[in-house]
Design an enzyme around this catalytic site. Structure first.
Site, PDB file in Angstrom:
ATOM      1  N   HIS A 194      -5.713   2.650   0.966  1.00  0.00           N
ATOM      2  CA  HIS A 194      -4.951   3.834   1.389  1.00  0.00           C
ATOM      3  C   HIS A 194      -5.608   4.586   2.551  1.00  0.00           C
ATOM      4  O   HIS A 194      -4.962   4.919   3.541  1.00  0.00           O
ATOM      5  CB  HIS A 194      -4.789   4.821   0.232  1.00  0.00           C
ATOM      6  CG  HIS A 194      -4.133   4.249  -0.985  1.00  0.00           C
ATOM      7  ND1 HIS A 194      -3.121   3.320  -0.923  1.00  0.00           N
ATOM      8  CD2 HIS A 194      -4.324   4.482  -2.312  1.00  0.00           C
ATOM      9  CE1 HIS A 194      -2.729   3.013  -2.157  1.00  0.00           C
ATOM     10  NE2 HIS A 194      -3.441   3.695  -3.012  1.00  0.00           N
ATOM     11  N   ASP A 222       0.899  -1.146   0.000  1.00  0.00           N
ATOM     12  CA  ASP A 222       0.000   0.000   0.000  1.00  0.00           C
ATOM     13  C   ASP A 222       0.936   1.193   0.000  1.00  0.00           C
ATOM     14  O   ASP A 222       1.539   1.505   1.028  1.00  0.00           O
ATOM     15  CB  ASP A 222      -0.879   0.003   1.252  1.00  0.00           C
ATOM     16  CG  ASP A 222      -1.876   1.144   1.199  1.00  0.00           C
ATOM     17  OD1 ASP A 222      -1.468   2.271   0.890  1.00  0.00           O
ATOM     18  OD2 ASP A 222      -3.067   0.909   1.442  1.00  0.00           O
ATOM     19  N   HIS A 223       1.090   1.824  -1.152  1.00  0.00           N
ATOM     20  CA  HIS A 223       2.199   2.781  -1.249  1.00  0.00           C
ATOM     21  C   HIS A 223       2.013   3.994  -0.346  1.00  0.00           C
ATOM     22  O   HIS A 223       2.974   4.696  -0.053  1.00  0.00           O
ATOM     23  CB  HIS A 223       2.465   3.181  -2.703  1.00  0.00           C
ATOM     24  CG  HIS A 223       1.523   4.206  -3.263  1.00  0.00           C
ATOM     25  ND1 HIS A 223       0.276   3.887  -3.727  1.00  0.00           N
ATOM     26  CD2 HIS A 223       1.651   5.542  -3.442  1.00  0.00           C
ATOM     27  CE1 HIS A 223      -0.319   4.986  -4.172  1.00  0.00           C
ATOM     28  NE2 HIS A 223       0.494   6.011  -4.009  1.00  0.00           N
TER      29      HIS A 223
HETATM   30  C1  BG6 Z   1      -3.370   4.462  -6.552  1.00  0.00           C
HETATM   31  C2  BG6 Z   1      -4.726   4.483  -7.164  1.00  0.00           C
HETATM   32  O1  BG6 Z   1      -3.247   3.399  -5.664  1.00  0.00           O
HETATM   33  O2  BG6 Z   1      -3.137   5.677  -5.870  1.00  0.00           O
HETATM   34  C3  BG6 Z   1      -4.869   5.664  -8.110  1.00  0.00           C
HETATM   35  O3  BG6 Z   1      -4.960   3.282  -7.873  1.00  0.00           O
HETATM   36  C4  BG6 Z   1      -4.490   6.954  -7.417  1.00  0.00           C
HETATM   37  O4  BG6 Z   1      -6.183   5.756  -8.629  1.00  0.00           O
HETATM   38  C5  BG6 Z   1      -3.161   6.826  -6.715  1.00  0.00           C
HETATM   39  O5  BG6 Z   1      -4.424   7.972  -8.377  1.00  0.00           O
HETATM   40  C6  BG6 Z   1      -2.869   8.039  -5.865  1.00  0.00           C
HETATM   41  O6  BG6 Z   1      -1.555   7.952  -5.404  1.00  0.00           O
HETATM   42  P1  BG6 Z   1      -0.710   9.238  -5.087  1.00  0.00           P
HETATM   43  O7  BG6 Z   1       0.558   8.714  -4.525  1.00  0.00           O
HETATM   44  O8  BG6 Z   1      -0.541   9.977  -6.381  1.00  0.00           O
HETATM   45  O9  BG6 Z   1      -1.516  10.027  -4.103  1.00  0.00           O
END
Ligand code: BG6
Length: 481
Positions: free
Chosen positions: A232, A169-170
């Site tokens: 997230h 989960d980045h």
């Molecule tokens: C991803 C989603 O996990 O996270 C995307 O699949 C989203 O839809 C993205 O745009 C948002 O990540 P960040 O790091 O740009 O906030």
């Protein structure tokens, strides 16, 4: 920190995530000398490409953000193998290629549709590529509900054990999210106030200005709840709400997050109408440009997939009883901003007269992106002799100004954590299950209601019902843009 030589295989190597996030992250680690020279990055996908063709494709994608000479050096460590998870062709060659470096740590990054996870893992197992220092990374969302997630986790578990399985989960790799841990548990100031006696409510916003673009095929089957909230946003909520873990040991942290997920009060057909709002963007103006609506972008005007969710969650435990957590996320919103805003209760009694102005509740705002930083909103006296005038101003700490360094991308940290075998910032199987157990009834309630998502204009803050959701409680969405 040194890094062992590794092979990192990206299934979905020609996809959006590989080009936008994974390869740039690896390139930055390369610049920091954390890509040992014998390490190999292997893109895998169905396209019939060779190493040179793949490198050329990546070069085009990365050249805008990278120095050309260093990029070419980096690309020498990048390879490509065409493979179809559902066909035998090419797998012998692939297995021999990976097997040629038996001492390397092996990371198989599954950046594909979750439907392919099982086939890929079975094949890796068949060739014994799950042995030794092998790890598998599963991109979210894992499945589309509890049952499908369980099926995937069971099947992956036949090949890779839990210690080898990294569910990414980045958001957990974002610097500011880790900073939340430090802020909460590295300062004596906050923890005594971190409960329902002193906190009025919490807001978590992840707003994007982009539309779905060319990810429509994936997104239309997912929607904002599966794409952002189930993973997230719930992870952010857990980081705010969990009890202090006894250490940063992987299971100490994950045990505490799990307890929060288990304590979430159910939202189902009985209360989803009051506690949730789903929306879908229509044409509008985003960042100064006219943009089409979701249906037009997708080429399917009938889609009722939500691109926006706002909801009110509650955590049924002693610490958080009665403290609402308002979550909202959406595409094509007015600003790109991700933040957590913790609003404290008002002072119990005001000694100031009405002429001084009104007292405003203290608020701690952790800005995840952009302009990462922390603001603590306080009430102070406006300087000067003009009487006692109250002002609400922030103690404002911008990470860029304070440290003068740009924040590394979340994937840089997380990819190396996988290579090092550190799962602290990854989701354990039971967390994923608990998150689906809570999200599933919301999805079911929406689909049973038969109601379409509420329209909102691109470039706005979402449907007006989401404003009503929080205003019904006498509160407003935080916005200091
Ligand atoms: C991803 C989603 O996990 O996270 C995307 O699949 C989203 O839809 C993205 O745009 C948002 O990540 P960040 O790091 O740009 O906030």
């Amino acid at each position: 920190q040194t890094v062992e030589p590794f092979d990192l295989v990206i299934f979905g190597g020609t996809g959006d995530l590989a080009a936008r996030k994974l390869l740039p992250a690896l390139f930055h680690r390369f610049l920091d000398h954390q890509l040992p020279p014998s390490s190999r990055i292997v893109g895998v996908a169905r396209e019939a490409l060779d190493d040179a063709g793949y490198r050329a494709q990546l070069r085009e994608a990365l050249i805008a953000i990278c120095d050309a000479r260093q990029l070419d050096e980096f690309l020498q460590q990048v390879f490509y193998r065409p493979l179809d998870a559902r066909k035998d062709e090419g797998w012998d060659d692939f297995a021999a290629f990976i097997g040629a470096e038996p001492d390397h740590v092996r990371v198989f990054y599954l950046s594909t549709s979750p439907e392919l996870f099982v086939d890929i893992c079975k094949r890796l197992g068949h060739y014994g590529l799950n042995q030794g220092k092998s790890r598998v990374v599963l991109e979210k969302p894992i499945g589309r509900d509890l049952d499908s997630a369980n099926r995937i986790n069971d099947a992956v578990g036949q090949v890779f054990d839990e210690t080898q399985t990294f569910r990414i989960d980045h958001y957990l790799g974002k610097e500011t999210v880790q900073n939340l841990l430090v802020l909460r548990f590295g300062n004596a100031l906050f923890e005594p106030l971190w409960n329902s006696a002193h906190i009025d409510h919490v807001q978590i916003t992840v707003a994007e200005t982009l539309g779905v673009g060319h990810r429509g095929a994936y997104y239309d089957r997912a929607g904002a709840l599966r794409d952002m909230v189930q993973n997230h946003m719930l992870q952010l909520l857990c980081m705010v709400a969990m009890e202090p873990p006894s250490s940063l040991a992987p299971d100490a942290v994950r045990d505490e997050k799990l307890k929060v997920l288990h304590s979430l009060k159910p939202i189902d057909a009985g209360n989803a109408g009051q506690l949730t709002v789903r929306g879908q963007y229509r044409a509008g103006v985003a960042e100064g440009a006219s943009v089409p609506g979701y249906g037009e972008e997708l080429g399917n005007a009938k889609s009722d997939t939500e691109t926006f969710v706002a909801l009110k969650a509650e955590i049924g435990n002693w610490r958080w009883a009665g403290v609402p957590f308002y979550l909202r996320t959406g595409k094509r919103l007015a600003h790109r901003v991700s933040e957590i805003a913790v609003t404290f209760k008002p002072v119990p009694h005001s000694i100031f007269d009405a002429a001084s102005g009104s007292l405003t509740q203290n608020r701690l705002v952790l800005r995840l992106q952009p302009d990462e930083g922390v603001k603590l909103w306080l009430t102070i006296k406006h300087p000067g002799p003009g009487g006692l005038r109250l002002r609400h101003v922030p103690l404002d700490m911008s990470f860029a100004e304070a440290f003068g360094v740009s924040q590394p991308d979340a994937y840089e940290r997380l990819l190396l954590d996988v290579v090092r075998g550190n799962p602290t910032l990854f989701m354990r199987r039971d967390e994923v299950e608990a998150a689906w157990r809570w999200a599933g009834p919301i999805l079911a309630a929406w689909s049973d209601s038969g109601e379409a998502p509420r329209p909102y204009a691109a470039g706005s803050w979402g449907p007006s019902a989401s404003v009503a959701l929080i205003e019904r409680d006498g509160r407003t969405w935080h916005d200091d843009n």
